[in-house]
Each structure stands twice: as C-alpha cells, then as structure tokens.
Scaffold this motif. Structure first.
Motif, short mmCIF file in Angstrom:
data_model
loop_
_atom_site.label_atom_id
_atom_site.label_comp_id
_atom_site.label_asym_id
_atom_site.label_seq_id
_atom_site.Cartn_x
_atom_site.Cartn_y
_atom_site.Cartn_z
N ALA A 3 -8.90 -5.57 2.02
CA ALA A 3 -9.20 -4.44 1.16
C ALA A 3 -10.55 -4.14 0.63
O ALA A 3 -11.29 -3.48 0.70
N PHE A 4 -11.02 -5.47 -0.05
CA PHE A 4 -12.33 -5.52 -0.76
C PHE A 4 -13.17 -5.36 0.35
O PHE A 4 -14.43 -4.82 0.22
N TYR B 31 -13.02 -3.97 3.68
CA TYR B 31 -12.91 -2.82 4.03
C TYR B 31 -13.92 -1.83 3.07
O TYR B 31 -14.50 -1.06 3.36
N ASP B 32 -13.54 -1.87 1.87
CA ASP B 32 -14.24 -0.88 0.85
C ASP B 32 -15.92 -1.24 0.69
O ASP B 32 -16.72 -0.21 0.93
N VAL B 33 -16.32 -2.40 1.01
CA VAL B 33 -17.61 -2.87 1.00
C VAL B 33 -18.46 -2.09 2.17
O VAL B 33 -19.41 -1.72 2.02
N ARG B 34 -17.61 -2.48 3.35
CA ARG B 34 -18.30 -2.07 4.57
C ARG B 34 -18.13 -0.52 4.45
O ARG B 34 -19.23 0.04 5.02
N ARG B 35 -17.32 0.21 3.89
CA ARG B 35 -17.14 1.68 4.09
C ARG B 35 -18.27 2.17 3.13
O ARG B 35 -18.83 3.09 3.52
N SER B 36 -18.58 1.64 2.03
CA SER B 36 -19.50 2.11 1.09
C SER B 36 -21.02 1.75 1.84
O SER B 36 -21.98 2.29 1.19
N ASP B 37 -21.14 0.54 2.43
CA ASP B 37 -22.45 0.41 3.12
C ASP B 37 -22.87 1.52 4.15
O ASP B 37 -24.03 1.84 4.51
N ASP C 235 -3.63 -2.56 -3.12
CA ASP C 235 -3.96 -3.45 -1.73
C ASP C 235 -4.76 -4.82 -2.54
O ASP C 235 -6.09 -4.44 -2.75
N THR D 185 -21.93 4.59 4.14
CA THR D 185 -22.38 5.79 3.41
C THR D 185 -23.76 5.87 2.89
O THR D 185 -24.49 5.14 2.77
N ARG E 273 0.88 -1.37 -0.06
CA ARG E 273 0.08 -0.07 -0.06
C ARG E 273 0.88 1.31 -0.01
O ARG E 273 0.70 2.13 -0.65
#
Length: 115
Positions: A104-105, A107-113, A99, A115, A93
C-alpha cells in the motif's frame, strides 16, 4: 561467499532457501495482518487466511512434489505465504478499511509521483 562457509551441501540447497526467503520477505512486506485482526477481535478471519494458505500448500505439494521434489515444496511454501497475505490484505481493506502492508505504501508513493 556464504556458500563457501557452509560447504557444497548448502550450495546445492541454496536455491530452495532463496525461494523460502522470498516467501518470508513477502510475508514481512504484508505487515502484521494476523495481529491486527486479533487486536480487533476478528481472529476467525486470520485463521481463514491461514487455512487458505494451507490449502494452497497442500494442493501444490500433492500435485507437484511427486514429480518435481523439493523445489516444488519450496514453491508450495511461497505460494501459501503469498495466498495467506493476499487474502488477509484484501479482507482487511474490505472489512477494516486499512492496509498496513508495504504494498500500500509503494502504491501510494507511485500514485503521488504520477500526479
């Protein structure tokens, strides 16, 4: 049911196998870190990550195997695998800005959920 196929000896060692299997699942979730560093000509970083894992494995083995036996050897493998992958993920990174891990995937899914 799998324990019945291999017998009592296998059943007695099954917890150790599960710990080593967890290490391999974590390794797979880390992605192709060593391969990617090799592809971009940074094999030294891949080796450094492996050496960090080796150092952790040796430390856990030397400190805990005399007292706790095979269970600590299995945990040493787990700790080494986690160390190796975390070192390479963080380095990738920072150095390459990518990453490729499953972490990372997730984390990205959880972050988008969120918002």
């Amino acid at each position: 049911w799998l324990m019945l196929v291999f017998g009592d000896e296998f059943a007695a060692s099954a917890p150790l196998l599960w710990i080593i299997a967890a290490a391999q699942v974590f390794n797979a979730a880390g992605g192709p870190l060593g391969v990617l560093f090799s592809m971009v000509g940074r094999t030294g970083i891949a080796v450094a990550g492996q050496l960090a894992g080796l150092a952790v494995n040796l430390a856990v083995g030397i400190i805990f195997i005399p007292s706790y036996g095979a269970m600590s050897a299995a945990f040493g493998i787990l700790a080494a695998t986690v160390t190796w992958n975390v070192v390479l993920i963080v380095t990738m990174r920072r150095k390459l800005g990518i990453d490729p891990s499953l972490f990372a995937f997730i984390y990205d899914v959880r972050r988008s959920d969120a918002t």
